[in-house]
Each structure stands twice: as structure tokens, then as C-alpha cells.
Design a protein around this motif. Sequence first.
Motif, PDB file in Angstrom:
ATOM      1  N   LEU A   5     -33.122  35.177 106.025  1.00  0.00           N
ATOM      2  CA  LEU A   5     -34.079  34.448 105.204  1.00  0.00           C
ATOM      3  C   LEU A   5     -35.468  34.514 105.833  1.00  0.00           C
ATOM      4  CD1 LEU A   5     -34.739  32.642 102.798  1.00  0.00           C
ATOM      5  CD2 LEU A   5     -34.020  30.677 104.176  1.00  0.00           C
ATOM      6  N   LEU A   6     -35.535  34.344 107.134  1.00  0.00           N
ATOM      7  CA  LEU A   6     -36.807  34.399 107.838  1.00  0.00           C
ATOM      8  C   LEU A   6     -37.467  35.769 107.695  1.00  0.00           C
ATOM      9  CD1 LEU A   6     -38.769  32.794 109.511  1.00  0.00           C
ATOM     10  CD2 LEU A   6     -37.503  33.445 111.547  1.00  0.00           C
ATOM     11  N   ASP A   7     -36.668  36.822 107.594  1.00  0.00           N
ATOM     12  CA  ASP A   7     -37.203  38.175 107.431  1.00  0.00           C
ATOM     13  C   ASP A   7     -37.912  38.372 106.095  1.00  0.00           C
ATOM     14  OD1 ASP A   7     -36.407  39.052 109.911  1.00  0.00           O
ATOM     15  OD2 ASP A   7     -34.560  39.974 109.185  1.00  0.00           O
ATOM     16  N   VAL A   8     -37.517  37.647 105.064  1.00  0.00           N
ATOM     17  CA  VAL A   8     -38.108  37.847 103.740  1.00  0.00           C
ATOM     18  C   VAL A   8     -39.166  36.807 103.390  1.00  0.00           C
ATOM     19  CG1 VAL A   8     -36.116  39.077 102.831  1.00  0.00           C
ATOM     20  CG2 VAL A   8     -36.277  36.608 102.524  1.00  0.00           C
ATOM     21  N   LEU A   9     -39.198  35.697 104.099  1.00  0.00           N
ATOM     22  CA  LEU A   9     -40.196  34.662 103.807  1.00  0.00           C
ATOM     23  C   LEU A   9     -41.560  35.053 104.372  1.00  0.00           C
ATOM     24  CD1 LEU A   9     -38.328  31.308 104.485  1.00  0.00           C
ATOM     25  CD2 LEU A   9     -39.038  32.244 102.288  1.00  0.00           C
ATOM     26  N   VAL A  10     -42.592  34.812 103.579  1.00  0.00           N
ATOM     27  CA  VAL A  10     -43.971  35.026 104.009  1.00  0.00           C
ATOM     28  C   VAL A  10     -44.785  33.809 103.600  1.00  0.00           C
ATOM     29  CG1 VAL A  10     -43.866  37.559 103.859  1.00  0.00           C
ATOM     30  CG2 VAL A  10     -44.605  36.232 101.874  1.00  0.00           C
ATOM     31  N   LYS A  22     -38.244  26.164 115.971  1.00  0.00           N
ATOM     32  CA  LYS A  22     -36.962  25.473 115.858  1.00  0.00           C
ATOM     33  C   LYS A  22     -37.077  23.997 116.223  1.00  0.00           C
ATOM     34  CE  LYS A  22     -32.131  25.870 117.200  1.00  0.00           C
ATOM     35  NZ  LYS A  22     -31.128  26.656 117.908  1.00  0.00           N
ATOM     36  N   ALA A  23     -37.811  23.677 117.287  1.00  0.00           N
ATOM     37  CA  ALA A  23     -37.930  22.290 117.750  1.00  0.00           C
ATOM     38  C   ALA A  23     -38.601  21.403 116.698  1.00  0.00           C
ATOM     39  CB  ALA A  23     -38.711  22.245 119.058  1.00  0.00           C
ATOM     40  N   ALA A  24     -39.634  21.918 116.050  1.00  0.00           N
ATOM     41  CA  ALA A  24     -40.372  21.127 115.062  1.00  0.00           C
ATOM     42  C   ALA A  24     -39.808  21.286 113.648  1.00  0.00           C
ATOM     43  CB  ALA A  24     -41.840  21.531 115.072  1.00  0.00           C
ATOM     44  N   GLN A  25     -38.874  22.232 113.474  1.00  0.00           N
ATOM     45  CA  GLN A  25     -38.328  22.542 112.150  1.00  0.00           C
ATOM     46  C   GLN A  25     -39.453  22.862 111.171  1.00  0.00           C
ATOM     47  OE1 GLN A  25     -34.830  22.787 110.918  1.00  0.00           O
ATOM     48  NE2 GLN A  25     -35.018  23.370 113.048  1.00  0.00           N
ATOM     49  N   GLU A  26     -40.256  23.869 111.554  1.00  0.00           N
ATOM     50  CA  GLU A  26     -41.380  24.310 110.744  1.00  0.00           C
ATOM     51  C   GLU A  26     -41.484  25.829 110.785  1.00  0.00           C
ATOM     52  OE1 GLU A  26     -44.627  20.744 111.232  1.00  0.00           O
ATOM     53  OE2 GLU A  26     -44.555  22.248 112.815  1.00  0.00           O
ATOM     54  N   LEU A  27     -42.104  26.365 109.751  1.00  0.00           N
ATOM     55  CA  LEU A  27     -42.476  27.773 109.716  1.00  0.00           C
ATOM     56  C   LEU A  27     -43.990  27.821 109.862  1.00  0.00           C
ATOM     57  CD1 LEU A  27     -40.204  29.014 106.814  1.00  0.00           C
ATOM     58  CD2 LEU A  27     -39.912  29.448 109.253  1.00  0.00           C
ATOM     59  N   ILE A  28     -44.462  28.549 110.863  1.00  0.00           N
ATOM     60  CA  ILE A  28     -45.878  28.560 111.215  1.00  0.00           C
ATOM     61  C   ILE A  28     -46.544  29.831 110.694  1.00  0.00           C
ATOM     62  CG2 ILE A  28     -47.535  28.485 113.131  1.00  0.00           C
ATOM     63  CD1 ILE A  28     -45.731  25.991 112.960  1.00  0.00           C
ATOM     64  N   ASP A  40     -33.711  19.612 105.431  1.00  0.00           N
ATOM     65  CA  ASP A  40     -32.308  19.862 105.051  1.00  0.00           C
ATOM     66  C   ASP A  40     -32.027  21.354 104.942  1.00  0.00           C
ATOM     67  OD1 ASP A  40     -31.735  17.101 104.891  1.00  0.00           O
ATOM     68  OD2 ASP A  40     -32.560  17.029 102.858  1.00  0.00           O
ATOM     69  N   ASP A  41     -32.556  22.132 105.913  1.00  0.00           N
ATOM     70  CA  ASP A  41     -32.380  23.588 105.984  1.00  0.00           C
ATOM     71  C   ASP A  41     -33.058  24.343 104.848  1.00  0.00           C
ATOM     72  OD1 ASP A  41     -30.957  23.538 108.369  1.00  0.00           O
ATOM     73  OD2 ASP A  41     -29.063  23.210 107.329  1.00  0.00           O
ATOM     74  N   ILE A  42     -34.001  23.696 104.138  1.00  0.00           N
ATOM     75  CA  ILE A  42     -34.724  24.345 103.049  1.00  0.00           C
ATOM     76  C   ILE A  42     -36.207  24.392 103.400  1.00  0.00           C
ATOM     77  CG2 ILE A  42     -35.360  24.206 100.607  1.00  0.00           C
ATOM     78  CD1 ILE A  42     -32.722  22.612 100.223  1.00  0.00           C
ATOM     79  N   PRO A  43     -36.784  25.594 103.502  1.00  0.00           N
ATOM     80  CA  PRO A  43     -38.223  25.696 103.768  1.00  0.00           C
ATOM     81  C   PRO A  43     -39.024  25.203 102.559  1.00  0.00           C
ATOM     82  CG  PRO A  43     -37.125  27.813 104.084  1.00  0.00           C
ATOM     83  CD  PRO A  43     -36.141  26.895 103.452  1.00  0.00           C
ATOM     84  N   ILE A  44     -39.972  24.339 102.799  1.00  0.00           N
ATOM     85  CA  ILE A  44     -40.849  23.820 101.752  1.00  0.00           C
ATOM     86  C   ILE A  44     -42.128  24.652 101.803  1.00  0.00           C
ATOM     87  CG2 ILE A  44     -41.986  21.781 100.809  1.00  0.00           C
ATOM     88  CD1 ILE A  44     -38.863  21.581 101.061  1.00  0.00           C
ATOM     89  N   MET A  45     -42.263  25.590 100.882  1.00  0.00           N
ATOM     90  CA  MET A  45     -43.317  26.592 100.938  1.00  0.00           C
ATOM     91  C   MET A  45     -44.498  26.286 100.021  1.00  0.00           C
ATOM     92  SD  MET A  45     -42.021  28.442 103.254  1.00  0.00           S
ATOM     93  CE  MET A  45     -43.180  29.781 103.258  1.00  0.00           C
ATOM     94  N   TRP A  46     -44.799  25.026  99.831  1.00  0.00           N
ATOM     95  CA  TRP A  46     -45.954  24.607  99.036  1.00  0.00           C
ATOM     96  C   TRP A  46     -47.101  24.309  99.978  1.00  0.00           C
ATOM     97  CZ3 TRP A  46     -42.117  20.777  96.722  1.00  0.00           C
ATOM     98  CH2 TRP A  46     -41.366  21.390  95.725  1.00  0.00           C
ATOM     99  N   ALA A  47     -48.265  24.846  99.687  1.00  0.00           N
ATOM    100  CA  ALA A  47     -49.431  24.647 100.549  1.00  0.00           C
ATOM    101  C   ALA A  47     -49.801  23.171 100.676  1.00  0.00           C
ATOM    102  CB  ALA A  47     -50.611  25.457 100.018  1.00  0.00           C
TER     103      ALA A  47
END
Length: 60
Positions: A5-10, A22-28, A40-47
Motif C-alpha cells: 500500500l505504501l508503494d502506491v500511495l502518493v 510508524k511511531a506517529a502513525q503518519e505518512l509524511i 485504524d490502519d487507514i491513511p487519511i489522505m485529505w489535505a
Amino acid sequence: MDARLLDVLVCPLCKGPLVYDKAAQELICNADKLAYPIRDDIPIMWADQARALNAAADGN
């Protein structure tokens, strides 16, 4: 977070790569200085849900 999943998310704004904190549970997104939360293991990709990274936090 699933590596596949991380490979396809931008970043939804710049379409650049994301770094998993991983520690902050964020995608930077380093380009836009935004941190997208993972809930809950779901990336929230809204700006509007992203946290702005300030210069003091990343050591600049």
C-alpha cells in the motif's frame, strides 16, 4: 502499514512520495511539509486533515 500500500500511495497535492512514520502513525510528505494521519490502519489522505510540519520539528 502494508508495504504494498505504501508503494502506491502518493501525496494528494504534489503526487510525491510519502514516508511512513510508524511511531506517529503518519505518512509524511517532505515536499509539502505535511503529515497525513493513519487512523485504524487507514491513511487519511485529505489535505484538510493533514498536520503541517513546522521547521522546528524537523530540525531546520
